[in-house]
Write a protein that holds these residues in place. Structure first.
Motif, PDB file in Angstrom:
ATOM      1  N   GLY A 199       0.813  -1.206   0.000  1.00 15.15           N
ATOM      2  CA  GLY A 199       0.000   0.000   0.000  1.00 15.15           C
ATOM      3  C   GLY A 199       0.848   1.258   0.000  1.00 15.15           C
ATOM      4  O   GLY A 199       0.535   2.234  -0.700  1.00 15.15           O
ATOM      5  N   ALA A 200       1.935   1.240   0.772  1.00 12.46           N
ATOM      6  CA  ALA A 200       2.790   2.418   0.875  1.00 12.46           C
ATOM      7  C   ALA A 200       3.507   2.723  -0.433  1.00 12.46           C
ATOM      8  O   ALA A 200       3.760   3.895  -0.746  1.00 12.46           O
ATOM      9  N   THR A 201       3.843   1.697  -1.220  1.00  9.46           N
ATOM     10  CA  THR A 201       4.542   1.949  -2.486  1.00  9.46           C
ATOM     11  C   THR A 201       3.699   2.824  -3.412  1.00  9.46           C
ATOM     12  O   THR A 201       4.229   3.720  -4.085  1.00  9.46           O
ATOM     13  N   ILE A 202       2.387   2.575  -3.462  1.00 10.53           N
ATOM     14  CA  ILE A 202       1.502   3.378  -4.317  1.00 10.53           C
ATOM     15  C   ILE A 202       1.438   4.814  -3.803  1.00 10.53           C
ATOM     16  O   ILE A 202       1.540   5.773  -4.569  1.00 10.53           O
ATOM     17  N   ALA A 203       1.272   4.952  -2.491  1.00 13.43           N
ATOM     18  CA  ALA A 203       1.181   6.294  -1.904  1.00 13.43           C
ATOM     19  C   ALA A 203       2.489   7.053  -2.078  1.00 13.43           C
ATOM     20  O   ALA A 203       2.486   8.254  -2.402  1.00 13.43           O
ATOM     21  N   HIS A 204       3.602   6.392  -1.871  1.00 11.52           N
ATOM     22  CA  HIS A 204       4.892   7.056  -2.051  1.00 11.52           C
ATOM     23  C   HIS A 204       5.092   7.494  -3.497  1.00 11.52           C
ATOM     24  O   HIS A 204       5.658   8.569  -3.767  1.00 11.52           O
ATOM     25  N   ALA A 205       4.634   6.671  -4.436  1.00 12.27           N
ATOM     26  CA  ALA A 205       4.735   7.051  -5.853  1.00 12.27           C
ATOM     27  C   ALA A 205       3.883   8.282  -6.139  1.00 12.27           C
ATOM     28  O   ALA A 205       4.309   9.190  -6.862  1.00 12.27           O
ATOM     29  N   GLN A 258       3.103  10.601  -4.052  1.00 12.37           N
ATOM     30  CA  GLN A 258       3.732  11.750  -3.408  1.00 12.37           C
ATOM     31  C   GLN A 258       5.142  12.024  -3.951  1.00 12.37           C
ATOM     32  O   GLN A 258       5.825  12.932  -3.466  1.00 12.37           O
ATOM     33  N   ARG A 259       5.553  11.227  -4.948  1.00 11.35           N
ATOM     34  CA  ARG A 259       6.859  11.386  -5.605  1.00 11.35           C
ATOM     35  C   ARG A 259       8.018  11.265  -4.612  1.00 11.35           C
ATOM     36  O   ARG A 259       9.013  11.976  -4.719  1.00 11.35           O
ATOM     37  N   ARG A 260       7.870  10.350  -3.650  1.00 12.94           N
ATOM     38  CA  ARG A 260       8.977  10.072  -2.732  1.00 12.94           C
ATOM     39  C   ARG A 260       9.921   9.097  -3.415  1.00 12.94           C
ATOM     40  O   ARG A 260       9.531   8.003  -3.800  1.00 12.94           O
ATOM     41  N   ARG A 261      11.171   9.500  -3.539  1.00 11.40           N
ATOM     42  CA  ARG A 261      12.141   8.726  -4.316  1.00 11.40           C
ATOM     43  C   ARG A 261      12.968   7.767  -3.465  1.00 11.40           C
ATOM     44  O   ARG A 261      13.541   6.819  -3.986  1.00 11.40           O
ATOM     45  N   ARG A 262      13.049   8.008  -2.182  1.00  7.84           N
ATOM     46  CA  ARG A 262      13.945   7.224  -1.325  1.00  7.84           C
ATOM     47  C   ARG A 262      13.166   6.595  -0.168  1.00  7.84           C
ATOM     48  O   ARG A 262      13.472   6.825   1.000  1.00  7.84           O
ATOM     49  N   SER A 263      12.151   5.852  -0.509  1.00  7.20           N
ATOM     50  CA  SER A 263      11.321   5.207   0.513  1.00  7.20           C
ATOM     51  C   SER A 263      12.023   3.977   1.069  1.00  7.20           C
ATOM     52  O   SER A 263      12.773   3.295   0.363  1.00  7.20           O
ATOM     53  N   ARG A 264      11.748   3.687   2.339  1.00  5.81           N
ATOM     54  CA  ARG A 264      12.359   2.524   2.987  1.00  5.81           C
ATOM     55  C   ARG A 264      11.282   1.481   3.302  1.00  5.81           C
ATOM     56  O   ARG A 264      10.264   1.776   3.929  1.00  5.81           O
ATOM     57  N   TYR A 265      11.525   0.262   2.846  1.00  6.50           N
ATOM     58  CA  TYR A 265      10.684  -0.888   3.179  1.00  6.50           C
ATOM     59  C   TYR A 265      11.610  -1.916   3.821  1.00  6.50           C
ATOM     60  O   TYR A 265      12.202  -2.757   3.149  1.00  6.50           O
TER      61      TYR A 265
END
Length: 468
Positions: A211-217, A219-226
């Motif tokens: 779910g977070a990957t879609i939201a981060h995309a 919001q154009r977050r480029r350096r998300s941590r999973y």
């Protein structure tokens, strides 16, 4: 960034007598695993008392990422001829794979994310073999905490940035409704710029990341941590899900749990089974100590409407065993992902203020006191499981420590290879205690079985027997 090059001979082949295609490959990791010492390489290659068998099992779990099985022996039976060798050359580390699962490759080239997880396996096992195991200070609480810190630092997951890491706990064996809900919560967290850390496996460990990957995309977050944190005994049963971009393998479940608590800025608990109950009891046992009275962070138990009875039963069990004070440490939110995310975001802002006031770091919660009883590895045997002190009259955090061990033993009997062998050889573990505690424990475990929270597939045969 990790890159790989492959030998030109990489190609899918068939193991004689097997229907599963395999691949031979040479991989050269770059970045974070450039060089190893001769001693590290020797231990990873040593099949007699070294770490080669452990390396092989963990590597196979990574290469079969996405598997629907939670039997730690399944992959080994499907790929009996798989092998991995680590070589130190002048130009760096070379990893050789023989008869590796073809599912980890595309046109003979290893999938980049799988390669990065494979490098993490080699990195963490090599570091553990040399830096941590056998240290004299591992009998001391502060020494163990320092070892946890060094393992996380070596994995490069400690970042001196504003608090934004949400640890999500929950079961690997959950229904479709619960899985979709974990994705919805992860989406709302991601919209608010929060990163995700889980146990790295399937189910409730994968959903929030997805779910977070879609939201981060969006919001154009480029350096998300999973971030996925696991340990050797569990990784084969819960292979890392493909969204994990930072994998850490801790030496044992106790250091894994401490790593979660030290890194978390907030924790969300989704429905799960005995492993999730173990995590809840571990955390509550720590937070109930007087030393940690001023060191709170948001703790939310949440799930869809159908999970409401699950949390009611968990809440009832906690109040019976640890008291109402323990129940004040968490909030239960049903079927409301937006409220969960808003409360988590607000709670993390308070954590930031608290860390500044206490002069504690944002990336590692040094101030939290974790007693030795929660740090020392518990190796469940029939004798130790029967000897757990599950009686009223103890301090809540002391009872929580033994309850945690009881659930940890059941996890071992369910999905860890050593535990499964003990059950096959000597029968179910016996758990003794006060009648009302045993009745509540039995009811909780029966509910897990009926709701199919113990195993992903197949008929579940209990590895325990509750004795009042």
């Amino acid at each position: 960034m990790n890159n790989t090059t492959h030998s030109p001979q990489d190609a899918a082949t068939q193991i004689p007598g097997s229907t599963l295609p395999t691949v031979d490959a040479h991989i050269y990791p770059k970045g974070g695993l450039d060089v190893l010492s001769r001693e590290e390489v020797a231990r990873l290659r040593d099949a007699s008392g070294g770490m080669h068998d452990l390396l092989r099992r963990c590597a196979l779990a990574v290469l079969t990422s996405g598997s629907a099985s939670d039997d730690p022996r399944a992959a080994q039976e499907l790929y009996p001829d798989f092998d991995i060798q680590v070589l130190q050359q002048d130009r760096g580390v070379r990893i050789e794979l023989r008869n590796a699962p073809a599912m980890a490759f595309v046109d003979g080239h290893i999938i980049r994310g799988v390669a990065e997880l494979l490098f993490a396996v080699v990195r963490d096992l090599a570091f553990t073999a040399i830096e941590s195991i056998g240290d004299d200070d591992l009998d001391d609480s502060s020494g163990i905490t320092d070892a946890v810190f060094r393992l996380l630092r070596n994995a490069r997951v400690l970042q001196p940035a504003d608090p934004n890491l949400v640890v999500c706990w929950g079961g690997h064996s959950i229904g479709r409704e619960e899985y979709v809900y974990t994705k919805q919560v992860g989406y709302e967290l991601g919209l608010r710029g929060l990163d995700i850390c889980t146990g790295c496996g399937p189910g409730a460990m994968k959903g929030p990341m997805k779910g977070a990957t879609i939201a981060h995309a969006k919001q154009r977050r480029r350096r998300s941590r999973y971030i996925g944190i696991t340990e050797p005994g569990i990784i084969a049963a819960e292979s890392p899900n493909p969204i994990v971009n930072h994998l850490v393998i801790m030496p044992d479940i106790e250091k894994r749990l401490e790593a979660f608590v030290r890194m978390a800025h907030g924790i969300i608990v989704f429905p799960g089974g005995v492993g999730t109950a173990e995590e809840i009891l571990y955390l509550l046992g720590i937070l109930l100590r007087e030393e940690n009275a001023g060191r709170r962070f948001p703790l939310i138990l949440t799930g869809p409407v159908g999970a409401a009875p699950y949390f009611e039963q968990i809440d009832k069990f906690i109040r019976l065993t640890l008291g109402d004070k323990a129940a004040e440490l968490y909030e239960i939110v049903v079927a409301d992902p937006v409220t969960v995310a808003r409360h988590m975001e607000a709670g993390i802002r308070k954590v930031r203020e608290q860390r500044i006031a206490q002069k504690d770091s944002f990336f590692f919660n040094w101030a939290m006191h974790v007693p030795l009883a929660f740090q020392q590895p518990f190796m469940p045997t029939h004798e130790l499981m029967a000897g757990l002190d599950l009686h009223h009259g103890r301090k809540p955090h002391e009872l929580a420590a033994d309850l945690r061990r009881a659930f940890s033993g059941i996890v071992a009997g369910n999905v860890k290879e050593d535990g499964m062998r003990r059950i096959e050889a000597y029968g179910p573990f016996e758990i003794h205690g006060d009648t009302d505690i045993m009745q509540a424990l039995d009811a909780l475990l029966r509910a897990f079985v009926e709701q199919r929270r113990m195993k992903i597939a197949g008929e579940y045969r209990p590895c325990y027997r509750v004795v009042a």
